[in-house]
Design an enzyme around this catalytic site. Structure first.
Site, PDB file in Angstrom:
ATOM      1  N   SER A 157       2.686  10.735  -6.489  1.00 53.88           N
ATOM      2  CA  SER A 157       2.184   9.281  -5.997  1.00 53.88           C
ATOM      3  C   SER A 157       1.128   8.882  -6.894  1.00 53.88           C
ATOM      4  O   SER A 157      -0.145   9.343  -6.746  1.00 53.88           O
ATOM      5  CB  SER A 157       1.729   9.850  -4.624  1.00 53.88           C
ATOM      6  OG  SER A 157       0.845   8.546  -4.165  1.00 53.88           O
ATOM      7  N   HIS A 193       5.972   7.313  -7.647  1.00 54.19           N
ATOM      8  CA  HIS A 193       6.015   7.194  -5.975  1.00 54.19           C
ATOM      9  C   HIS A 193       4.762   6.037  -5.929  1.00 54.19           C
ATOM     10  O   HIS A 193       3.674   6.629  -5.909  1.00 54.19           O
ATOM     11  CB  HIS A 193       5.752   8.473  -5.132  1.00 54.19           C
ATOM     12  CG  HIS A 193       5.885   8.222  -3.904  1.00 54.19           C
ATOM     13  ND1 HIS A 193       6.867   8.354  -3.121  1.00 54.19           N
ATOM     14  CD2 HIS A 193       4.837   7.866  -3.020  1.00 54.19           C
ATOM     15  CE1 HIS A 193       6.898   7.978  -1.692  1.00 54.19           C
ATOM     16  NE2 HIS A 193       5.400   8.067  -1.669  1.00 54.19           N
ATOM     17  N   ASP A 210       2.682   4.257  -3.059  1.00 53.86           N
ATOM     18  CA  ASP A 210       2.286   4.046  -1.894  1.00 53.86           C
ATOM     19  C   ASP A 210       1.910   2.692  -1.422  1.00 53.86           C
ATOM     20  O   ASP A 210       0.734   2.458  -1.968  1.00 53.86           O
ATOM     21  CB  ASP A 210       1.356   5.393  -1.465  1.00 53.86           C
ATOM     22  CG  ASP A 210       2.169   6.638  -1.191  1.00 53.86           C
ATOM     23  OD1 ASP A 210       2.908   6.659  -0.499  1.00 53.86           O
ATOM     24  OD2 ASP A 210       1.583   7.600  -1.897  1.00 53.86           O
ATOM     25  N   MET A 223       0.227   0.189   1.297  1.00 50.03           N
ATOM     26  CA  MET A 223      -0.229   0.235   2.632  1.00 50.03           C
ATOM     27  C   MET A 223      -1.161  -1.182   2.991  1.00 50.03           C
ATOM     28  O   MET A 223      -1.664  -1.691   1.976  1.00 50.03           O
ATOM     29  CB  MET A 223      -1.475   1.311   2.689  1.00 50.03           C
ATOM     30  CG  MET A 223      -0.800   2.641   2.281  1.00 50.03           C
ATOM     31  SD  MET A 223      -2.335   4.002   2.269  1.00 50.03           S
ATOM     32  CE  MET A 223      -1.587   5.258   1.615  1.00 50.03           C
ATOM     33  N   HIS A 238       7.286   3.224  -1.452  1.00 50.98           N
ATOM     34  CA  HIS A 238       7.038   3.628  -0.192  1.00 50.98           C
ATOM     35  C   HIS A 238       6.240   2.782   0.476  1.00 50.98           C
ATOM     36  O   HIS A 238       5.122   2.635   0.642  1.00 50.98           O
ATOM     37  CB  HIS A 238       6.473   5.184  -0.209  1.00 50.98           C
ATOM     38  CG  HIS A 238       5.999   5.559   1.283  1.00 50.98           C
ATOM     39  ND1 HIS A 238       5.297   6.655   1.448  1.00 50.98           N
ATOM     40  CD2 HIS A 238       6.558   5.371   2.685  1.00 50.98           C
ATOM     41  CE1 HIS A 238       5.251   6.996   2.854  1.00 50.98           C
ATOM     42  NE2 HIS A 238       6.058   6.290   3.416  1.00 50.98           N
ATOM     43  N   MET A 245       4.447   1.287   3.642  1.00 56.48           N
ATOM     44  CA  MET A 245       3.723   1.525   4.944  1.00 56.48           C
ATOM     45  C   MET A 245       2.985   0.522   5.448  1.00 56.48           C
ATOM     46  O   MET A 245       2.071   0.220   5.403  1.00 56.48           O
ATOM     47  CB  MET A 245       2.496   2.708   4.475  1.00 56.48           C
ATOM     48  CG  MET A 245       3.233   4.242   4.442  1.00 56.48           C
ATOM     49  SD  MET A 245       2.226   5.341   3.613  1.00 56.48           S
ATOM     50  CE  MET A 245       2.497   4.958   1.874  1.00 56.48           C
ATOM     51  N   MET A 292       8.003  12.346   6.664  1.00 47.21           N
ATOM     52  CA  MET A 292       6.541  12.534   6.367  1.00 47.21           C
ATOM     53  C   MET A 292       6.036  13.823   6.830  1.00 47.21           C
ATOM     54  O   MET A 292       6.055  14.079   8.060  1.00 47.21           O
ATOM     55  CB  MET A 292       5.848  11.338   7.102  1.00 47.21           C
ATOM     56  CG  MET A 292       5.784   9.667   6.560  1.00 47.21           C
ATOM     57  SD  MET A 292       5.282   9.667   4.709  1.00 47.21           S
ATOM     58  CE  MET A 292       3.699  10.110   4.725  1.00 47.21           C
ATOM     59  N   ASP A 351       6.792  13.962   1.898  1.00 48.31           N
ATOM     60  CA  ASP A 351       5.507  13.316   1.388  1.00 48.31           C
ATOM     61  C   ASP A 351       4.382  13.645   2.234  1.00 48.31           C
ATOM     62  O   ASP A 351       4.337  13.530   3.667  1.00 48.31           O
ATOM     63  CB  ASP A 351       5.699  11.666   1.421  1.00 48.31           C
ATOM     64  CG  ASP A 351       4.730  11.055   0.809  1.00 48.31           C
ATOM     65  OD1 ASP A 351       3.816  11.538   0.393  1.00 48.31           O
ATOM     66  OD2 ASP A 351       5.135   9.802   0.878  1.00 48.31           O
TER      67      ASP A 351
HETATM   68  C1  DX5 Z   1       0.381   9.290   2.781  1.00 49.18           C
HETATM   69  C2  DX5 Z   1       1.324   8.914   1.427  1.00 49.18           C
HETATM   70  C3  DX5 Z   1       1.370  10.108   0.450  1.00 49.18           C
HETATM   71  C4  DX5 Z   1       0.290  10.658  -0.223  1.00 49.18           C
HETATM   72  C5  DX5 Z   1       0.503  11.822  -1.057  1.00 49.18           C
HETATM   73  O1  DX5 Z   1       0.191   8.108   3.445  1.00 49.18           O
HETATM   74  O2  DX5 Z   1       2.644   8.440   1.526  1.00 49.18           O
HETATM   75  O3  DX5 Z   1       2.340   9.600  -0.698  1.00 49.18           O
HETATM   76  O4  DX5 Z   1      -0.382   9.447  -0.889  1.00 49.18           O
HETATM   77  O5  DX5 Z   1      -0.636  12.345  -1.268  1.00 49.18           O
HETATM   78  P1  DX5 Z   1      -0.874  13.953  -0.968  1.00 49.18           P
HETATM   79  O6  DX5 Z   1       0.168  14.780  -1.755  1.00 49.18           O
HETATM   80  O7  DX5 Z   1      -2.328  14.123  -1.442  1.00 49.18           O
HETATM   81  O8  DX5 Z   1      -0.926  14.232   0.639  1.00 49.18           O
HETATM   82 ZN    ZN Z   2       4.324   8.153   0.114  1.00 48.16          ZN
END
Ligand code: DX5
Ligand code: ZN
Length: 222
Positions: free
Chosen positions: A9, A34, A36, A38, A67, A69, A138, A176
């Site tokens: 990620s 990956h 992320d 948000m 991904h 979110m 998750m 994840d």
């Molecule tokens: C959480 C994310 C993950 C996260 C993974 O909201 O979707 O992808 O950043 O990071 P670690 O491996 O540090 O939990």
């Molecule tokens: Zn993620």
């Protein structure tokens, strides 16, 4: 069994040296980057948007795994229809989630991932088993990297594996949140084949360790 894929990620990478981080991922031969995303609405945090995804994606041959979110609409999702992205994952719990949106992602040439938060029952994916390409279980509450994996989520991975076995089409299972070398084998034994890692992967020379470790797991189980 299918290959165990590594999806670091980028959210946990050093943003001051992103170019170097990407070069390192290429040398390590990881399977996906990956991303992320948000929105401070679906999750209580903001990460980065399509400009960052596009800039990185253009500069590497590593395929992208986005991904989302975020709360959903066709408009916002289509901003991530970027060259080099292979999978777009949306949360079943997000406002705006619908079958039509899933079909929209697929019609635009992307593989469809469906994510479920730790408290969402695995059965929520059943209505989409005919179109889903990857289920993201998750293993922490989404929003932040660096959290500890919630142990109770591991049986959910097995449940997804049971649901998809016998479907007659390949559906991957991604995990994840809080994934590291200590829990990766258990996740794989329960059916996960795409491992996202953030903080663990990008700390020190763990990236090298993880890649070697995964090779080991793969040789043992295949
Ligand atoms: C959480 C994310 C993950 C996260 C993974 O909201 O979707 O992808 O950043 O990071 P670690 O491996 O540090 O939990
Ligand atoms: Zn993620």
């Amino acid at each position: 069994m299918s290959k165990i894929k590594m999806a670091p990620s980028i959210f946990a990478a050093n943003f001051l040296n992103l170019g170097e981080e990407i070069d390192r991922l290429e040398k390590l031969g990881v399977d996906y980057i990956h991303y992320d995303i948000m929105d401070n609405h679906f999750v209580p945090n903001i990460s980065f948007g399509p400009l960052v995804v596009e800039t990185i994606s253009k500069s590497t041959s590593i395929k992208g795994d986005v991904h989302l979110m975020i709360d959903l609409s066709k408009d916002v999702v289509s901003r991530f229809f970027v060259k080099g992205i292979e999978i777009i994952t949306v949360h079943i719990e997000a406002d705006g989630f619908s079958r039509e949106l899933c079909e929209f992602i697929k019609e635009n040439g992307f593989r469809l991932g469906l994510a479920i938060k730790p408290k969402t029952e695995v059965e929520a994916v059943i209505p989409y088993l005919d179109i889903v390409d990857m289920v993201l279980v998750m293993t922490v509450e989404p929003g932040f990297s660096g959290q500890k994996l919630i142990q109770e989520t591991i049986p959910k991975v097995r449940k997804v594996r049971d649901l998809i076995s016998g479907l007659g089409r390949e559906v991957e299972i991604e995990v994840d949140g809080g994934v590291n070398i200590d829990n990766a084998s258990e996740l794989v034994e329960n059916g996960a084949n795409v491992l996202v890692m953030g903080s663990f992967f990008f700390s020190g020379n763990n990236g090298e360790k993880v890649v070697n470790f995964l090779r080991g797991i793969h040789e043992k189980v295949s």
